[in-house]
Enzyme design. Structure first.
Site, PDB file in Angstrom:
ATOM      1  N   PHE A 132       0.852  -1.200   0.000  1.00  0.00           N
ATOM      2  CA  PHE A 132       0.000   0.000   0.000  1.00  0.00           C
ATOM      3  C   PHE A 132       0.877   1.235   0.000  1.00  0.00           C
ATOM      4  O   PHE A 132       1.731   1.395   0.867  1.00  0.00           O
ATOM      5  CB  PHE A 132      -0.922   0.018   1.223  1.00  0.00           C
ATOM      6  N   ASP A 217       9.144   2.331   1.806  1.00  0.00           N
ATOM      7  CA  ASP A 217       8.008   3.121   2.254  1.00  0.00           C
ATOM      8  C   ASP A 217       7.862   2.858   3.754  1.00  0.00           C
ATOM      9  O   ASP A 217       7.335   1.829   4.161  1.00  0.00           O
ATOM     10  CB  ASP A 217       6.752   2.695   1.481  1.00  0.00           C
ATOM     11  N   LYS A 246       2.562   9.641   8.295  1.00  0.00           N
ATOM     12  CA  LYS A 246       1.852   9.281   9.515  1.00  0.00           C
ATOM     13  C   LYS A 246       2.522   9.818  10.783  1.00  0.00           C
ATOM     14  O   LYS A 246       2.369  10.984  11.112  1.00  0.00           O
ATOM     15  CB  LYS A 246       1.667   7.768   9.587  1.00  0.00           C
TER      16      LYS A 246
HETATM   17  C1  LIG Z   1      -0.824   5.406   5.133  1.00  0.00           C
HETATM   18  C2  LIG Z   1       0.199   4.942   4.177  1.00  0.00           C
HETATM   19  C3  LIG Z   1       0.444   5.616   2.970  1.00  0.00           C
HETATM   20  C4  LIG Z   1      -0.368   6.790   2.514  1.00  0.00           C
HETATM   21  O1  LIG Z   1      -0.272   7.896   3.357  1.00  0.00           O
HETATM   22  P1  LIG Z   1      -1.347   9.074   3.236  1.00  0.00           P
HETATM   23  O2  LIG Z   1      -0.902  10.083   4.246  1.00  0.00           O
HETATM   24  O3  LIG Z   1      -2.680   8.468   3.549  1.00  0.00           O
HETATM   25  O4  LIG Z   1      -1.295   9.571   1.847  1.00  0.00           O
HETATM   26  C5  LIG Z   1       1.465   5.148   2.161  1.00  0.00           C
HETATM   27  N1  LIG Z   1       2.193   4.088   2.507  1.00  0.00           N
HETATM   28  C6  LIG Z   1       1.988   3.417   3.652  1.00  0.00           C
HETATM   29  C7  LIG Z   1       2.859   2.262   3.992  1.00  0.00           C
HETATM   30  C8  LIG Z   1       0.976   3.815   4.517  1.00  0.00           C
HETATM   31  O5  LIG Z   1       0.747   3.116   5.646  1.00  0.00           O
END
Ligand SMILES: *Cc1c(COP(=O)(O)O)cnc(C)c1O
Length: 395
Positions: A132, A217, A246
């Site tokens: 994700f 990520d 986050k």
């Molecule tokens: C939450 C998340 C995102 C996206 O972040 P947003 O602030 O919602 O755009 C991308 N990668 C990972 C691993 C996430 O947990």
């Protein structure tokens, strides 16, 4: 607040009826005065819990001095936070944005630019099934969520997906078009699915051999969530590019794109954004990162992780649920019976907020300064909910 008022909001997700008005530490309060123990914490965002004095003070101080001066100018908090992240991560340069997806967009752009400069125009990024990376068109295209395959076509081209922890699938997918591999050290939204250390080390090795960038990520795993400031610290190498989101803002919208010198190849005009590096958010980010990076703070995260793992394992054994996985304070309880949404709903009715990223798992992402007493309170409620949910079936 009536249904009539609420209908002014786009209906993008099923939300419980409660309207939250106040938060303090591990607790949230709604407009009717109900209290909830919060193990969602803004989706692994509120690193220091609700209304943390650290964050309130940083916001108040900075708001009185300077809220915004345009991204075309330097401001003091932006410089301070970039230098702090450089020193703590070992990566060389930083770009700030407002959301995780935006940081990942930046990572994708950086990789493609690097490919144009150094790899004969290679542009393809290999990502993982179940991964994700966000909800913009490019980051949705990079994500490996099967339900998204048919959405908002056509997708942004240039992403190929391989199963996580399958090194040979990765080896056979790499071509001369491949510029980067992008993955989460622990897939959060997929239900807390960890990449193995051996896999990640082998991926790093492969990237070195093939001259491919490795993008981590760490939007969910970063900023202390897995027990070290960055999850990659537990692996003995530093990826070329790391994205943070986050938890870095502790609740305010802030994200960061970190890159090593060779990968940090933007020229003027390649990247920007109205709010990038704005002083109000970067001042908060600086306060949060300074706090979380303290060895004693991280030791607390690890102690709480051990405690929560032990308690969840006990629940898993008691109710035959299927085990516990994850690292630090990003943990999931497997629900072999696939009734996550039902348990989340019952927990809510009992004053506990938890999340079920997939029907077969519950995810726990408390504030990193959660206490033993709060853990115990959470386990008590969950035990009661599980007993109620499973009692009829077990009899
Ligand atoms: C939450 C998340 C995102 C996206 O972040 P947003 O602030 O919602 O755009 C991308 N990668 C990972 C691993 C996430 O947990």
């Amino acid at each position: 607040m009536t249904t009539e008022h609420i209908s002014a909001l786009m209906d993008i997700t099923p939300r419980p009826e409660a309207v939250f008005t106040d938060g303090s530490g591990a607790w949230l309060k709604d407009s009717t005065g109900n209290r909830y123990l919060d193990f969602v914490q803004g989706w692994a965002v509120n690193t220091l819990g609700h209304a943390s004095p650290v964050i309130v003070e940083a916001l108040q101080n900075q708001a009185q001095r300077l809220i915004n001066c345009s991204p075309a100018y330097f401001n003091a908090p932006m410089i301070k936070l970039a230098a702090l992240l450089r020193d703590l991560s070992g990566l060389d340069q930083c770009f700030f944005a407002n959301s995780g997806a935006e940081a990942n967009e930046g990572a994708i752009k950086l990789a493609r630019k690097w490919g144009q400069q150094h790899k004969g125009g290679a542009y393809e990024i290999i990502t993982t099934v179940g991964g994700f990376h966000g909800r913009t068109l490019a980051t949705m295209s990079a994500s490996g969520k099967p339900q998204w395959d048919a959405l908002f076509e056509p997708k942004v081209p240039g992403f190929t997906k391989v199963p996580l922890n399958d090194l040979s699938a990765l080896q056979t997918t790499i071509s001369d078009k491949t510029v980067a591999i992008m993955l989460e050290p622990i897939q959060g939204e997929a239900g807390v699915i960890p990449a193995t250390d051996a896999y990640l080390k082998a991926v790093w090795q492969l990237c070195r051999e093939q001259n491919i960038l490795l993008i981590f990520d760490e939007i969910q795993t970063g900023i202390g969530r897995t027990g070290t400031l960055f999850a990659f610290e537990q692996l003995g190498f530093t990826p070329d590019i790391v994205t943070l989101g986050k938890g870095i803002g502790g609740g305010v919208p802030l994200s960061a794109l970190l890159a090593s010198n060779p990968a940090s190849c933007f020229s003027h005009g390649d990247q920007g954004g109205t709010f990038n590096g704005n002083p109000l958010m970067t001042a908060v980010g600086h306060a949060v990162v300074s706090k979380v990076a303290q060895p004693l703070f991280l030791a607390h995260v690890n102690a709480m992780s051990d405690y929560l793992t032990k308690k969840l394992t006990w629940l898993s054994d008691s109710y035959k649920l299927g085990g516990v996985r994850g690292r630090g304070l990003l943990l999931a309880l497997e629900l072999s019976r696939g009734n996550g949404p039902e348990i989340v709903k019952n927990a809510h009715a009992n004053g506990l907020l938890i999340n079920s990223p997939r029907p077969t798992s519950l995810r726990f992402m408390p504030a990193l300064n959660v206490t033993v007493a709060e853990m115990d309170a959470m386990i008590d409620i969950l035990d009661k909910v599980l007993a109620e949910t499973y009692a009829p079936a077990m009899a």
